[in-house]
Design a protein around this motif. Structure first.
Motif, PDB file in Angstrom:
ATOM      1  N   THR A 168     -10.168   2.474  -9.598  1.00 10.89           N
ATOM      2  CA  THR A 168     -11.026   2.297  -8.421  1.00 10.89           C
ATOM      3  C   THR A 168     -10.585   1.099  -7.596  1.00 10.89           C
ATOM      4  OG1 THR A 168     -12.912   3.267  -9.582  1.00 10.89           O
ATOM      5  CG2 THR A 168     -13.401   1.911  -7.654  1.00 10.89           C
ATOM      6  N   VAL A 169     -10.255   0.007  -8.266  1.00  9.01           N
ATOM      7  CA  VAL A 169      -9.797  -1.204  -7.580  1.00  9.01           C
ATOM      8  C   VAL A 169      -8.448  -0.963  -6.898  1.00  9.01           C
ATOM      9  CG1 VAL A 169      -8.902  -3.537  -7.984  1.00  9.01           C
ATOM     10  CG2 VAL A 169     -11.095  -2.847  -8.968  1.00  9.01           C
ATOM     11  N   LEU A 170      -7.537  -0.293  -7.582  1.00  9.84           N
ATOM     12  CA  LEU A 170      -6.223  -0.010  -7.006  1.00  9.84           C
ATOM     13  C   LEU A 170      -6.333   0.897  -5.780  1.00  9.84           C
ATOM     14  CD1 LEU A 170      -4.182   0.567 -10.290  1.00  9.84           C
ATOM     15  CD2 LEU A 170      -3.956  -1.377  -8.718  1.00  9.84           C
ATOM     16  N   LYS A 171      -7.255   1.840  -5.837  1.00  7.49           N
ATOM     17  CA  LYS A 171      -7.468   2.726  -4.693  1.00  7.49           C
ATOM     18  C   LYS A 171      -7.914   1.935  -3.468  1.00  7.49           C
ATOM     19  CE  LYS A 171     -10.141   6.792  -3.285  1.00  7.49           C
ATOM     20  NZ  LYS A 171     -11.194   7.759  -3.692  1.00  7.49           N
ATOM     21  N   MET A 172      -8.808   0.976  -3.678  1.00  9.66           N
ATOM     22  CA  MET A 172      -9.268   0.147  -2.570  1.00  9.66           C
ATOM     23  C   MET A 172      -8.124  -0.723  -2.030  1.00  9.66           C
ATOM     24  SD  MET A 172     -11.433  -0.863  -0.406  1.00  9.66           S
ATOM     25  CE  MET A 172     -12.927  -0.021  -0.924  1.00  9.66           C
ATOM     26  N   ILE A 173      -7.339  -1.290  -2.919  1.00 15.13           N
ATOM     27  CA  ILE A 173      -6.206  -2.125  -2.483  1.00 15.13           C
ATOM     28  C   ILE A 173      -5.226  -1.299  -1.653  1.00 15.13           C
ATOM     29  CG2 ILE A 173      -4.164  -3.374  -3.311  1.00 15.13           C
ATOM     30  CD1 ILE A 173      -5.859  -4.366  -5.650  1.00 15.13           C
ATOM     31  N   THR A 174      -5.016  -0.047  -2.053  1.00 17.28           N
ATOM     32  CA  THR A 174      -4.090   0.831  -1.337  1.00 17.28           C
ATOM     33  C   THR A 174      -4.520   1.058   0.108  1.00 17.28           C
ATOM     34  OG1 THR A 174      -3.619   1.960  -3.427  1.00 17.28           O
ATOM     35  CG2 THR A 174      -2.943   3.084  -1.442  1.00 17.28           C
ATOM     36  N   SER A 175      -5.789   0.944   0.375  1.00 16.72           N
ATOM     37  CA  SER A 175      -6.278   1.167   1.743  1.00 16.72           C
ATOM     38  C   SER A 175      -5.747   0.125   2.713  1.00 16.72           C
ATOM     39  CB  SER A 175      -7.811   1.155   1.762  1.00 16.72           C
ATOM     40  OG  SER A 175      -8.315  -0.149   1.471  1.00 16.72           O
ATOM     41  N   LYS A 176      -5.169  -0.963   2.210  1.00 16.43           N
ATOM     42  CA  LYS A 176      -4.625  -2.010   3.083  1.00 16.43           C
ATOM     43  C   LYS A 176      -3.204  -1.686   3.565  1.00 16.43           C
ATOM     44  CE  LYS A 176      -6.536  -5.183   3.979  1.00 16.43           C
ATOM     45  NZ  LYS A 176      -7.497  -5.414   5.069  1.00 16.43           N
ATOM     46  N   PHE A 177      -2.621  -0.607   3.042  1.00 16.94           N
ATOM     47  CA  PHE A 177      -1.270  -0.219   3.450  1.00 16.94           C
ATOM     48  C   PHE A 177      -1.312   0.933   4.447  1.00 16.94           C
ATOM     49  CE2 PHE A 177      -0.881  -2.024  -0.812  1.00 16.94           C
ATOM     50  CZ  PHE A 177       0.145  -2.935  -0.636  1.00 16.94           C
ATOM     51  N   GLU A 178      -0.349   0.947   5.365  1.00 17.04           N
ATOM     52  CA  GLU A 178      -0.242   2.037   6.328  1.00 17.04           C
ATOM     53  C   GLU A 178       0.485   3.209   5.690  1.00 17.04           C
ATOM     54  OE1 GLU A 178       1.402   0.829  10.075  1.00 17.04           O
ATOM     55  OE2 GLU A 178       0.444  -1.144   9.972  1.00 17.04           O
ATOM     56  N   LYS A 179      -0.029   4.409   5.917  1.00 18.65           N
ATOM     57  CA  LYS A 179       0.501   5.592   5.242  1.00 18.65           C
ATOM     58  C   LYS A 179       1.938   5.922   5.635  1.00 18.65           C
ATOM     59  CE  LYS A 179      -4.031   7.735   4.663  1.00 18.65           C
ATOM     60  NZ  LYS A 179      -4.896   8.874   5.000  1.00 18.65           N
ATOM     61  N   SER A 180       2.288   5.731   6.874  1.00 17.81           N
ATOM     62  CA  SER A 180       3.601   6.175   7.346  1.00 17.81           C
ATOM     63  C   SER A 180       4.649   5.059   7.366  1.00 17.81           C
ATOM     64  CB  SER A 180       3.465   6.758   8.762  1.00 17.81           C
ATOM     65  OG  SER A 180       2.918   5.785   9.639  1.00 17.81           O
ATOM     66  N   LYS A 181       4.292   3.884   6.893  1.00 21.73           N
ATOM     67  CA  LYS A 181       5.203   2.738   6.971  1.00 21.73           C
ATOM     68  C   LYS A 181       5.920   2.497   5.647  1.00 21.73           C
ATOM     69  CE  LYS A 181       5.247  -2.207   8.041  1.00 21.73           C
ATOM     70  NZ  LYS A 181       4.451  -3.368   8.498  1.00 21.73           N
ATOM     71  N   LYS A 182       7.169   2.035   5.758  1.00 18.97           N
ATOM     72  CA  LYS A 182       7.922   1.623   4.573  1.00 18.97           C
ATOM     73  C   LYS A 182       7.959   0.101   4.536  1.00 18.97           C
ATOM     74  CE  LYS A 182      10.603   5.679   3.503  1.00 18.97           C
ATOM     75  NZ  LYS A 182      11.896   6.218   3.022  1.00 18.97           N
ATOM     76  N   TYR A 183       7.745  -0.452   3.340  1.00 15.09           N
ATOM     77  CA  TYR A 183       7.619  -1.888   3.166  1.00 15.09           C
ATOM     78  C   TYR A 183       8.744  -2.424   2.288  1.00 15.09           C
ATOM     79  CZ  TYR A 183       2.736  -1.238   4.706  1.00 15.09           C
ATOM     80  OH  TYR A 183       1.598  -0.918   5.408  1.00 15.09           O
ATOM     81  N   THR A 184       9.128  -3.669   2.576  1.00 13.73           N
ATOM     82  CA  THR A 184      10.007  -4.370   1.652  1.00 13.73           C
ATOM     83  C   THR A 184       9.149  -4.943   0.532  1.00 13.73           C
ATOM     84  OG1 THR A 184       9.778  -6.495   2.783  1.00 13.73           O
ATOM     85  CG2 THR A 184      11.528  -5.012   3.566  1.00 13.73           C
ATOM     86  N   GLU A 185       9.785  -5.352  -0.555  1.00 10.33           N
ATOM     87  CA  GLU A 185       9.020  -5.937  -1.653  1.00 10.33           C
ATOM     88  C   GLU A 185       8.321  -7.212  -1.193  1.00 10.33           C
ATOM     89  OE1 GLU A 185      10.267  -7.914  -5.800  1.00 10.33           O
ATOM     90  OE2 GLU A 185      10.424  -5.719  -5.799  1.00 10.33           O
ATOM     91  N   LYS A 186       8.968  -7.950  -0.301  1.00  8.47           N
ATOM     92  CA  LYS A 186       8.370  -9.177   0.218  1.00  8.47           C
ATOM     93  C   LYS A 186       7.090  -8.869   0.991  1.00  8.47           C
ATOM     94  CE  LYS A 186       9.288 -13.224   3.115  1.00  8.47           C
ATOM     95  NZ  LYS A 186      10.275 -13.901   4.003  1.00  8.47           N
ATOM     96  N   GLU A 187       7.115  -7.810   1.788  1.00  7.91           N
ATOM     97  CA  GLU A 187       5.932  -7.425   2.572  1.00  7.91           C
ATOM     98  C   GLU A 187       4.799  -6.961   1.643  1.00  7.91           C
ATOM     99  OE1 GLU A 187       7.773  -5.823   6.796  1.00  7.91           O
ATOM    100  OE2 GLU A 187       7.928  -4.538   5.026  1.00  7.91           O
ATOM    101  N   ILE A 188       5.171  -6.217   0.600  1.00  5.73           N
ATOM    102  CA  ILE A 188       4.174  -5.780  -0.378  1.00  5.73           C
ATOM    103  C   ILE A 188       3.522  -6.996  -1.023  1.00  5.73           C
ATOM    104  CG2 ILE A 188       3.852  -4.690  -2.639  1.00  5.73           C
ATOM    105  CD1 ILE A 188       4.142  -2.618  -0.547  1.00  5.73           C
ATOM    106  N   ASN A 189       4.350  -7.954  -1.405  1.00 10.22           N
ATOM    107  CA  ASN A 189       3.837  -9.158  -2.070  1.00 10.22           C
ATOM    108  C   ASN A 189       2.911  -9.961  -1.159  1.00 10.22           C
ATOM    109  OD1 ASN A 189       5.241  -8.492  -4.350  1.00 10.22           O
ATOM    110  ND2 ASN A 189       6.955  -9.892  -3.966  1.00 10.22           N
ATOM    111  N   GLU A 190       3.231 -10.024   0.110  1.00 11.61           N
ATOM    112  CA  GLU A 190       2.406 -10.784   1.058  1.00 11.61           C
ATOM    113  C   GLU A 190       1.014 -10.165   1.184  1.00 11.61           C
ATOM    114  OE1 GLU A 190       2.798 -13.685   2.775  1.00 11.61           O
ATOM    115  OE2 GLU A 190       4.511 -13.898   1.417  1.00 11.61           O
ATOM    116  N   ILE A 191       0.958  -8.840   1.222  1.00 14.93           N
ATOM    117  CA  ILE A 191      -0.328  -8.154   1.322  1.00 14.93           C
ATOM    118  C   ILE A 191      -1.153  -8.366   0.045  1.00 14.93           C
ATOM    119  CG2 ILE A 191      -1.461  -5.895   1.478  1.00 14.93           C
ATOM    120  CD1 ILE A 191       0.861  -5.036   3.305  1.00 14.93           C
TER     121      ILE A 191
END
Length: 258
Positions: free
Chosen positions: A196-219
């Protein structure tokens, strides 16, 4: 007058002008929020009363009558015009149709017709209240029973995903701080809560965007700086995120209900 309390009370409580708080063992005047505690004796108008009688005497002495106070509510709360309020006051005071007619320069027949309209409106209000409360109760019951569907990227749908909307809401309130910004207070150990917590965290990412590991870590850092690596790993493990073999690119799986 505390509109919030009186509008939140039950019909009989509104007519009485007070509520009883079972948890605290007190009677509360809905017209001024005066509190009368069970077990204490109160001096009201020079006489001594226990709490139940005290709140009733208080209302008579301080507020004259509950009706008088209810009639001060704005039309947006009562649906009554000033003329209708005046007529209801006259009826409550025991005036005859002829007396009311003379007072308002109208005919007794008009007064009788208005009395009839009041009775019809009261019947409609009772039926409406019964319908609305039934719908609301049924809606809440169904909402509690409804299961949250697993996200489309779930790697293995099992008992961990058997969770109701009510359970999900409780988990989110428990593990996330209140406010506009998503802030995780602690990362849960139990699987159902974790998903449930991971699902909520996922809502902070854009569906069509690709992220670098650095960008993932910043979020993730803005959400829960204590253990970024663990949350990132679980997002992959539970199928919320995908990544390339060299870990240079991350993206969200399409999170839609299936």
């Amino acid at each position: 007058m505390n509109n919030y309390r009186i509008m939140d009370a039950k019909l009989e409580e509104i007519k009485d002008g007070y509520i009883f708080n079972y948890e605290k063992g007190v009677y509360v005047c809905l017209l001024c929020n005066e509190i009368f505690e069970v077990g204490r004796i109160y001096d009201i108008g020079g006489k001594l009363y226990e709490a139940f009688r005290a709140v009733k005497e208080h209302i008579k002495l301080e507020h004259n009558s509950v009706l008088d106070n209810l009639l001060t509510f704005d039309k947006k709360f009562t649906g009554l015009t000033e003329n209708q309020k005046s007529l209801l006051t006259d009826i409550a005071n025991g005036l005859s149709d002829k007396e009311i007619a003379n007072k308002n320069n109208t005919s007794p027949a008009t007064v009788r017709h208005q009395r009839f309209k009041f009775r019809e409106k009261a019947k409609q209000a009772k039926l409406y209240l019964a319908i609305y409360e039934s719908v609301e109760a049924f809606s809440k019951l169904e909402h509690k029973k409804e299961l949250v569907k697993p996200h489309s990227g779930a790697t293995m749908v099992d008992e961990r995903y058997i969770i109701t909307n009510e359970e999900e809401e409780k988990i989110l309130r428990t593990y996330f701080e209140a406010g506009e910004n998503l802030k995780l207070k602690a990362f849960p150990a139990k699987e159902k809560r974790k998903i449930t917590v991971l699902k909520m965290i996922t809502s902070k990412f854009e569906k069509s965007k690709k992220y670098t590991e650095k960008e993932i870590n910043e979020i993730l850092k803005s959400i829960y700086p204590k253990d970024i690596a663990t949350i990132r790993r679980y997002l992959i493990e539970y199928g919320f995120l995908e990544r390339t073999n060299d870990c240079r690119s991350y993206w969200i799986k399409q999170i839609k209900e299936v």
